[in-house]
Motif scaffolding. Structure first.
Motif, mmCIF file in Angstrom:
data_model
loop_
_atom_site.group_PDB
_atom_site.id
_atom_site.type_symbol
_atom_site.label_atom_id
_atom_site.label_comp_id
_atom_site.label_asym_id
_atom_site.label_seq_id
_atom_site.Cartn_x
_atom_site.Cartn_y
_atom_site.Cartn_z
ATOM 1 N N ALA A 36 0.826 -1.213 0.000
ATOM 2 C CA ALA A 36 0.000 0.000 0.000
ATOM 3 C C ALA A 36 0.860 1.264 0.000
ATOM 4 N N ASP A 37 1.964 1.244 0.757
ATOM 5 C CA ASP A 37 2.862 2.407 0.772
ATOM 6 C C ASP A 37 3.540 2.608 -0.576
ATOM 7 N N VAL A 38 3.982 1.502 -1.186
ATOM 8 C CA VAL A 38 4.629 1.592 -2.504
ATOM 9 C C VAL A 38 3.628 2.121 -3.530
ATOM 10 N N ALA A 39 2.406 1.638 -3.473
ATOM 11 C CA ALA A 39 1.370 2.089 -4.404
ATOM 12 C C ALA A 39 1.093 3.583 -4.234
ATOM 13 N N ARG A 40 1.028 4.053 -3.002
ATOM 14 C CA ARG A 40 0.798 5.475 -2.749
ATOM 15 C C ARG A 40 1.938 6.336 -3.290
ATOM 16 N N ARG A 41 3.171 5.878 -3.109
ATOM 17 C CA ARG A 41 4.330 6.642 -3.596
ATOM 18 C C ARG A 41 4.301 6.805 -5.109
ATOM 19 N N HIS A 42 3.796 5.791 -5.806
ATOM 20 C CA HIS A 42 3.786 5.826 -7.274
ATOM 21 C C HIS A 42 2.414 6.193 -7.843
ATOM 22 N N ASP A 43 1.480 6.535 -6.967
ATOM 23 C CA ASP A 43 0.140 6.955 -7.354
ATOM 24 C C ASP A 43 -0.556 5.916 -8.241
ATOM 25 N N ILE A 44 -0.516 4.662 -7.765
ATOM 26 C CA ILE A 44 -1.227 3.576 -8.441
ATOM 27 C C ILE A 44 -1.987 2.782 -7.390
ATOM 28 N N SER A 45 -2.879 1.929 -7.815
ATOM 29 C CA SER A 45 -3.637 1.117 -6.861
ATOM 30 C C SER A 45 -2.835 -0.122 -6.473
ATOM 31 N N THR A 46 -3.149 -0.663 -5.313
ATOM 32 C CA THR A 46 -2.477 -1.893 -4.884
ATOM 33 C C THR A 46 -2.833 -3.045 -5.814
ATOM 34 N N ALA A 47 -4.052 -3.009 -6.360
ATOM 35 C CA ALA A 47 -4.464 -4.071 -7.289
ATOM 36 C C ALA A 47 -3.565 -4.107 -8.511
ATOM 37 N N ARG A 48 -3.095 -2.936 -8.957
ATOM 38 C CA ARG A 48 -2.192 -2.873 -10.116
ATOM 39 C C ARG A 48 -0.891 -3.615 -9.805
ATOM 40 N N TYR A 50 -0.433 -6.025 -7.555
ATOM 41 C CA TYR A 50 -0.709 -7.461 -7.463
ATOM 42 C C TYR A 50 -0.941 -8.073 -8.842
ATOM 43 N N THR A 51 -1.568 -7.332 -9.740
ATOM 44 C CA THR A 51 -1.775 -7.827 -11.108
ATOM 45 C C THR A 51 -0.441 -7.982 -11.823
ATOM 46 N N TRP A 52 0.423 -6.979 -11.701
ATOM 47 C CA TRP A 52 1.745 -7.072 -12.328
ATOM 48 C C TRP A 52 2.525 -8.245 -11.753
ATOM 49 N N ARG A 53 2.446 -8.436 -10.439
ATOM 50 C CA ARG A 53 3.157 -9.545 -9.795
ATOM 51 C C ARG A 53 2.637 -10.882 -10.311
ATOM 52 N N HIS A 54 1.319 -11.006 -10.422
ATOM 53 C CA HIS A 54 0.705 -12.247 -10.916
ATOM 54 C C HIS A 54 1.137 -12.532 -12.360
ATOM 55 N N LYS A 55 1.106 -11.507 -13.206
ATOM 56 C CA LYS A 55 1.503 -11.687 -14.609
ATOM 57 C C LYS A 55 2.982 -12.033 -14.724
ATOM 58 N N LEU A 56 3.806 -11.443 -13.882
ATOM 59 C CA LEU A 56 5.238 -11.753 -13.906
ATOM 60 C C LEU A 56 5.477 -13.206 -13.518
ATOM 61 N N ARG A 57 4.779 -13.678 -12.496
ATOM 62 C CA ARG A 57 4.936 -15.086 -12.079
ATOM 63 C C ARG A 57 4.466 -16.044 -13.161
ATOM 64 N N GLN A 58 3.398 -15.684 -13.868
ATOM 65 C CA GLN A 58 2.920 -16.535 -14.967
ATOM 66 C C GLN A 58 3.930 -16.546 -16.104
ATOM 67 N N HIS A 59 4.530 -15.399 -16.360
ATOM 68 C CA HIS A 59 5.471 -15.274 -17.470
ATOM 69 C C HIS A 59 6.769 -16.035 -17.182
ATOM 70 N N ILE A 60 7.238 -15.959 -15.954
ATOM 71 C CA ILE A 60 8.507 -16.598 -15.605
ATOM 72 C C ILE A 60 8.317 -18.094 -15.422
ATOM 73 N N ALA A 61 7.346 -18.496 -14.604
ATOM 74 C CA ALA A 61 7.014 -19.898 -14.350
ATOM 75 C C ALA A 61 8.231 -20.746 -14.021
ATOM 76 N N VAL A 62 9.046 -20.284 -13.088
ATOM 77 C CA VAL A 62 10.222 -21.024 -12.655
ATOM 78 C C VAL A 62 9.866 -21.773 -11.373
ATOM 79 N N PRO A 63 10.071 -23.103 -11.346
ATOM 80 C CA PRO A 63 9.751 -23.834 -10.120
ATOM 81 C C PRO A 63 10.678 -23.407 -8.987
ATOM 82 N N GLN A 64 10.143 -23.364 -7.793
ATOM 83 C CA GLN A 64 10.913 -22.982 -6.620
ATOM 84 C C GLN A 64 11.186 -24.238 -5.799
#
Length: 115
Positions: A36-48, A50-64
């Motif tokens: 929430a703090d990072v989102a406020r600093r960049h004037d974006i929503s927290t959902a944005r 989380y969406t970017w994080r989700h898309k990045l994980r789908q794109h990378i798809a590296v097993p941990q």
């Protein structure tokens, strides 16, 4: 005739480069960071974020994988033979061992037969 209004000025929809997205995601992933703090600093929503994080994980798809640590101090093999939960001795020649994995119906039938 219809009236059309053309609005001039800055567009509200912003375009983020991949480098900017990765920088914001890295900032949000730092230990102790609050999304929430990072989102406020960049004037974006927290959902944005989380969406970017989700898309990045789908794109990378590296097993941990978890790191395995082997303790080489003791070379003994643990005893894995199951131990009976109950041992019943009937005289010197009859011994009945009941293991925890034995079905209840089988144990009941066996004890009934020994009466």
């Amino acid at each position: 005739m219809r009236q059309i209004t053309v609005m001039a000025g800055p567009e509200r929809r912003r375009r983020w480069t991949d480098a900017e997205r990765l920088r914001i995601l890295a900032e949000a992933a730092e230990p102790g960071a609050c999304v929430a703090d990072v989102a406020r600093r960049h004037d974006i929503s927290t959902a944005r974020i989380y969406t970017w994080r989700h898309k990045l994980r789908q794109h990378i798809a590296v097993p941990q994988f978890a790191e395995a640590v082997v303790d080489g101090g003791d070379d003994k093999v643990p005893d894995v033979t199951p131990q009976p939960a109950v041992v019943i001795e009937l005289g010197s020649k009859v011994r009945l061992s009941i293991f925890p994995s034995a079905p209840v119906a089988l144990v009941a039938a066996t004890l009934k037969a020994l009466r």
